[in-house]
Scaffold this active site. Structure first.
Site, PDB file in Angstrom:
ATOM      1  N   ASP A  80       0.852  -1.191   0.000  1.00 23.36           N
ATOM      2  CA  ASP A  80       0.000   0.000   0.000  1.00 23.36           C
ATOM      3  C   ASP A  80       0.886   1.238   0.000  1.00 23.36           C
ATOM      4  O   ASP A  80       1.960   1.238   0.616  1.00 23.36           O
ATOM      5  CB  ASP A  80      -0.921   0.021   1.220  1.00 23.36           C
ATOM      6  N   ASP A 113      -7.050  -1.255  -4.647  1.00 22.13           N
ATOM      7  CA  ASP A 113      -8.120  -0.890  -3.707  1.00 22.13           C
ATOM      8  C   ASP A 113      -9.022   0.189  -4.302  1.00 22.13           C
ATOM      9  O   ASP A 113     -10.248   0.160  -4.137  1.00 22.13           O
ATOM     10  CB  ASP A 113      -7.530  -0.377  -2.393  1.00 22.13           C
TER      11      ASP A 113
END
Length: 208
Positions: free
Chosen positions: A152, A186
């Site tokens: 991430d 995401d």
């Protein structure tokens, strides 16, 4: 929307997602950050669980973290086949462009994170606070197949300050919005689901 256009969209999202993750992995140390704007920064973390670092073992105490990780990864793999079937069926039945686009986004995002979970443990060595990871290191990766961590890097602290004292309960306390760190995959998943919610009637109508 044709199968060809759906595949092109999926491939583009996968390429952007994986290129960004590999770049961050081999150029950033763990939790290294670069401020782009006051409300946007590149902040490298790794997630070995579900959304926002949640783990199955947080809810089922008798399951070890490693076993829970394998269960989660296998569940994601099974889910991706279900999404693929949903997408194929929607294209075959000539469903709305919104529905097919939304499913394509969800599929691409889910597949992008699955690649991390399945392969990154084998392809990279460990990212540490003082160590940048290496792709295909001679000594091997940081873990086994199915034990990879999701990369991430997108952080949007749109508000990062002390709340006004007049606010009940939280006044005078530090607050950050938006706190979670996420990735391109995401974003694709969230956008797909948001399209299904906002354009629900149009999405499930065969009119284009």
């Amino acid at each position: 929307m044709s199968l060809k256009k759906s595949i092109i969209l999926i491939v583009i999202i996968l390429l952007i997602d994986q290129i960004s993750k590999v770049y961050i992995k081999v150029n950033f140390t763990l939790k290294e950050s670069i401020e782009v704007f006051s409300w946007f920064e590149v902040f490298f973390i790794e997630n070995d669980g579900m959304a926002w670092g949640t783990k199955i073992s947080d809810f089922v105490s008798f399951v070890s973290d490693r076993t829970a990780k394998v269960i989660l990864t296998l569940f994601r793999v099974i889910a991706i086949f279900g999404i693929a079937y949903w997408l194929h069926n929607a294209i075959r039945k000539k469903e709305s462009k919104i529905l097919i686009t939304a499913i394509s986004l969800i599929f691409a995002g889910a597949l992008g994170n699955i690649i991390d979970s399945v392969f990154y443990g084998v392809l990279f060595n460990e990212s540490l606070f003082n160590q940048v990871a290496v792709f295909m290191p001679e000594e091997g990766g940081y873990d086994n197949l199915l034990h990879g961590k999701v990369v991430d890097m997108i952080h949007l602290p749109i508000y990062n300050d002390i709340l006004p004292k007049w606010m009940p309960f939280v006044g005078g306390k530090h607050f950050t919005f938006f706190e979670p760190v996420f990735n391109i995959a995401d974003m694709a998943i969230s956008t797909g689901f948001l399209m299904l919610i906002v354009f629900n009637k149009r999405a499930f109508s065969k009119r284009n």
